[in-house]
Design a protein around this motif. Structure first.
Motif, PDB file in Angstrom:
ATOM      1  N   VAL A   1     -27.735  -0.808 -11.729  1.00  0.00           N
ATOM      2  CA  VAL A   1     -28.087  -1.041 -10.322  1.00  0.00           C
ATOM      3  C   VAL A   1     -28.607   0.238  -9.688  1.00  0.00           C
ATOM      4  CG1 VAL A   1     -27.185  -1.591  -8.034  1.00  0.00           C
ATOM      5  CG2 VAL A   1     -26.517  -2.977  -9.994  1.00  0.00           C
ATOM      6  N   SER A   2     -27.927   1.357  -9.983  1.00  0.00           N
ATOM      7  CA  SER A   2     -28.355   2.642  -9.439  1.00  0.00           C
ATOM      8  C   SER A   2     -29.777   2.969  -9.866  1.00  0.00           C
ATOM      9  CB  SER A   2     -27.401   3.747  -9.904  1.00  0.00           C
ATOM     10  OG  SER A   2     -27.831   5.010  -9.465  1.00  0.00           O
ATOM     11  N   SER A   3     -30.087   2.731 -11.140  1.00  0.00           N
ATOM     12  CA  SER A   3     -31.449   2.976 -11.638  1.00  0.00           C
ATOM     13  C   SER A   3     -32.461   2.090 -10.923  1.00  0.00           C
ATOM     14  CB  SER A   3     -31.516   2.731 -13.150  1.00  0.00           C
ATOM     15  OG  SER A   3     -30.675   3.622 -13.832  1.00  0.00           O
ATOM     16  N   ALA A   4     -32.070   0.836 -10.706  1.00  0.00           N
ATOM     17  CA  ALA A   4     -32.966  -0.096 -10.017  1.00  0.00           C
ATOM     18  C   ALA A   4     -33.216   0.347  -8.580  1.00  0.00           C
ATOM     19  CB  ALA A   4     -32.369  -1.507 -10.039  1.00  0.00           C
TER      20      ALA A   4
ATOM     21  N   ALA B   1     -34.656  -6.550 -11.312  1.00  0.00           N
ATOM     22  CA  ALA B   1     -33.695  -7.650 -11.411  1.00  0.00           C
ATOM     23  C   ALA B   1     -33.703  -8.268 -12.806  1.00  0.00           C
ATOM     24  CB  ALA B   1     -34.011  -8.716 -10.358  1.00  0.00           C
ATOM     25  N   ARG B   2     -34.892  -8.469 -13.353  1.00  0.00           N
ATOM     26  CA  ARG B   2     -34.982  -9.086 -14.685  1.00  0.00           C
ATOM     27  C   ARG B   2     -34.372  -8.180 -15.748  1.00  0.00           C
ATOM     28  NH1 ARG B   2     -38.673 -10.493 -19.185  1.00  0.00           N
ATOM     29  NH2 ARG B   2     -40.186  -8.879 -18.686  1.00  0.00           N
ATOM     30  N   GLU B   3     -34.641  -6.872 -15.647  1.00  0.00           N
ATOM     31  CA  GLU B   3     -34.074  -5.928 -16.615  1.00  0.00           C
ATOM     32  C   GLU B   3     -32.571  -5.791 -16.434  1.00  0.00           C
ATOM     33  OE1 GLU B   3     -34.658  -1.271 -18.061  1.00  0.00           O
ATOM     34  OE2 GLU B   3     -35.789  -2.046 -16.354  1.00  0.00           O
ATOM     35  N   LEU B   4     -32.128  -5.748 -15.175  1.00  0.00           N
ATOM     36  CA  LEU B   4     -30.712  -5.579 -14.871  1.00  0.00           C
ATOM     37  C   LEU B   4     -29.860  -6.688 -15.468  1.00  0.00           C
ATOM     38  CD1 LEU B   4     -28.425  -4.151 -13.237  1.00  0.00           C
ATOM     39  CD2 LEU B   4     -29.093  -5.587 -11.292  1.00  0.00           C
TER      40      LEU B   4
ATOM     41  N   LEU C   1     -33.709 -15.656 -10.928  1.00  0.00           N
ATOM     42  CA  LEU C   1     -33.890 -15.371 -12.348  1.00  0.00           C
ATOM     43  C   LEU C   1     -33.595 -16.623 -13.157  1.00  0.00           C
ATOM     44  CD1 LEU C   1     -32.215 -12.722 -10.970  1.00  0.00           C
ATOM     45  CD2 LEU C   1     -33.049 -11.754 -13.107  1.00  0.00           C
ATOM     46  N   ALA C   2     -34.162 -16.693 -14.358  1.00  0.00           N
ATOM     47  CA  ALA C   2     -33.933 -17.862 -15.206  1.00  0.00           C
ATOM     48  C   ALA C   2     -33.902 -17.439 -16.669  1.00  0.00           C
ATOM     49  CB  ALA C   2     -35.020 -18.910 -14.979  1.00  0.00           C
ATOM     50  N   ASN C   3     -33.168 -18.241 -17.456  1.00  0.00           N
ATOM     51  CA  ASN C   3     -33.098 -18.073 -18.911  1.00  0.00           C
ATOM     52  C   ASN C   3     -32.491 -16.723 -19.303  1.00  0.00           C
ATOM     53  OD1 ASN C   3     -34.552 -20.413 -18.527  1.00  0.00           O
ATOM     54  ND2 ASN C   3     -36.096 -19.962 -20.076  1.00  0.00           N
ATOM     55  N   LYS C   4     -31.196 -16.599 -19.099  1.00  0.00           N
ATOM     56  CA  LYS C   4     -30.467 -15.402 -19.501  1.00  0.00           C
ATOM     57  C   LYS C   4     -30.536 -15.254 -21.016  1.00  0.00           C
ATOM     58  CE  LYS C   4     -26.842 -12.362 -18.950  1.00  0.00           C
ATOM     59  NZ  LYS C   4     -26.712 -11.239 -18.027  1.00  0.00           N
ATOM     60  N   ASN C   5     -30.838 -14.044 -21.478  1.00  0.00           N
ATOM     61  CA  ASN C   5     -30.943 -13.776 -22.909  1.00  0.00           C
ATOM     62  C   ASN C   5     -29.553 -13.526 -23.506  1.00  0.00           C
ATOM     63  OD1 ASN C   5     -33.843 -13.874 -23.120  1.00  0.00           O
ATOM     64  ND2 ASN C   5     -33.906 -11.907 -22.068  1.00  0.00           N
ATOM     65  N   CYS C   6     -28.835 -14.615 -23.762  1.00  0.00           N
ATOM     66  CA  CYS C   6     -27.502 -14.505 -24.346  1.00  0.00           C
ATOM     67  C   CYS C   6     -27.117 -15.865 -24.944  1.00  0.00           C
ATOM     68  CB  CYS C   6     -26.480 -14.087 -23.283  1.00  0.00           C
ATOM     69  SG  CYS C   6     -26.167 -15.355 -22.042  1.00  0.00           S
ATOM     70  N   PRO C   7     -26.146 -15.900 -25.843  1.00  0.00           N
ATOM     71  CA  PRO C   7     -25.684 -17.196 -26.361  1.00  0.00           C
ATOM     72  C   PRO C   7     -25.058 -18.018 -25.235  1.00  0.00           C
ATOM     73  CG  PRO C   7     -24.882 -15.366 -27.707  1.00  0.00           C
ATOM     74  CD  PRO C   7     -25.449 -14.768 -26.464  1.00  0.00           C
ATOM     75  N   LYS C   8     -25.370 -19.324 -25.192  1.00  0.00           N
ATOM     76  CA  LYS C   8     -24.855 -20.183 -24.120  1.00  0.00           C
ATOM     77  C   LYS C   8     -24.297 -21.466 -24.726  1.00  0.00           C
ATOM     78  CE  LYS C   8     -28.872 -19.432 -22.320  1.00  0.00           C
ATOM     79  NZ  LYS C   8     -29.925 -18.662 -21.825  1.00  0.00           N
TER      80      LYS C   8
END
Length: 381
Positions: A12-15, A36-39, A133-140
């Motif tokens: 967040v600080s970097s953003a 936001a997308r990178e965070l 945001l949409a489609n989190k890059n993680c197992p769901k």
């Protein structure tokens, strides 16, 4: 448990630092969306700034290519979940946005969105945007949302600071608009005074030439030469004033579209072939883009008016986080050793000043009979 929040807050600080580097609204919006997308490690992110007519004044996306975005079509309207975030000002976290009763579909070229996280961006009681945001890059697991409560908290922090950054950028742009209005007024007065004087002298000199043409042709010839000089000076006064006004097209369309249109107009207006190409160019902060446009315009003017070129080529390429502009012609060229003498006549002083003003470098390559290449390299934001 403690490691996650620390890394999240560091991100967040970097953003926030990235957002604070920009003052232009367009640049702030792009930085918010990309941050936001990178965070939250999402596949897609978007930010919409509503207008007063049920649509969006601005809509910025990240994760969608230019070709995809063009195929999607017009900007979305304020409906469905977007409208809920704007009008109800409540966060939305969904396992499958397509199954929500408010979902109203999207164009055929639109990417397929599944899990969804959206928050309003508020300035006090006013909702000034919607970030999602949409489609989190993680197992769901089936039926679950990839975005967590912690993700929502992090995005909420980002949204609060995004509101501050966006409000500051708007205040800056309004201040700049007032300054531009004042500058336009000043230029209008200067333009009126300078050109009116030149045109008055031009008219008197032409009348004198007309009176002398029969009884003293030699003096009439001298007066006609002076007419040509005065006309050239008036044209220079006009060009110098007009070039100081930032074109609206640059704000609306960006550098490559504005340059492409400018080149197309010049190609139709001149016998020389004028071409343009942009390779892997990425949008730059507004100051850099304006400086590049002005240098390109000056270089094109020189090539088309003074070099006798048959072909002028303009290219814009990505260079690290910045860009490089090249204007190349096959005209008469000049001796580089005489660049000090030619510099002011060819506008090179102005081009160097503009380049230096944005931290860039300007290179001029030329030789008699070998054409000229003007290269301008600028850093990114």
């Amino acid at each position: 448990m403690s490691q996650g929040p620390r890394s999240g807050l560091a991100a967040v600080s970097s953003a926030l630092l990235a957002m604070s580097r920009h003052l232009e609204v367009r640049d702030v919006l792009k930085t918010i969306v990309a941050s936001a997308r990178e965070l939250l490690d999402a596949q897609y992110a978007a930010l919409g700034v509503p207008d007063d007519h049920g649509g969006f004044a601005q809509f910025v996306v990240d994760g969608v290519s230019d070709a995809q975005w063009k195929a999607i079509g017009p900007l979305p309207r304020q409906h469905g979940i977007l409208a809920a975030m704007l009008h109800e000002a409540t966060p939305e976290r969904l396992a499958d946005v397509r199954k929500d009763p408010r979902f109203e579909g999207w164009p055929s070229a639109h990417p397929d969105l599944v899990d969804f996280l959206g928050l309003p961006i508020r300035d006090g009681d006013e909702v000034i945007g919607a970030l999602f945001l949409a489609n989190k890059n993680c197992p769901k697991p089936e039926g679950s949302c990839g975005f967590t409560e912690e993700d929502e908290e992090l995005l909420s922090i980002l949204a609060q600071h995004a509101a501050i950054a966006l409000t500051n950028a708007r205040l800056y742009e309004r201040s700049r608009e007032l300054t531009i209005a004042e500058e336009r007024s000043r230029l209008a007065h200067e333009l009126h005074d300078a050109v009116s004087q030149k045109l008055f002298s031009l008219r008197l000199t032409a009348q004198a030439a007309a009176a002398l043409v029969d009884r003293d042709p030699s003096r009439a010839k001298g007066e006609l030469h002076q007419v040509a000089v005065l006309a050239a000076e008036a044209a220079d006064e006009l060009r110098a004033a007009v070039v100081e006004l930032r074109p609206a097209a640059l704000d609306e369309d960006g550098l490559t579209a504005t340059l492409r249109t400018h080149v197309q107009v010049l190609d139709r207006a001149h016998t020389a072939r004028v071409t343009f190409a942009a390779r892997s160019f990425r949008a730059l902060p507004a100051a850099q883009e304006e400086a590049m446009l002005r240098v390109a315009q000056e270089a094109l003017h020189n090539a088309l008016r003074h070099s006798g070129a048959a072909h002028v080529d303009v290219t814009v390429d990505r260079c690290g986080s910045g860009a490089v502009l090249r204007v190349t012609d096959d005209g008469s060229g000049f001796e580089p050793k005489a660049i000090r003498r030619a510099g002011r006549h060819l506008g090179l002083v102005s081009m160097r000043d503009r380049t230096n003003g944005v931290g860039g470098t300007l290179t001029v390559e030329s030789a008699p009979g070998k054409g000229t290449t003007i290269e301008m390299e600028v850093p990114g934001g």
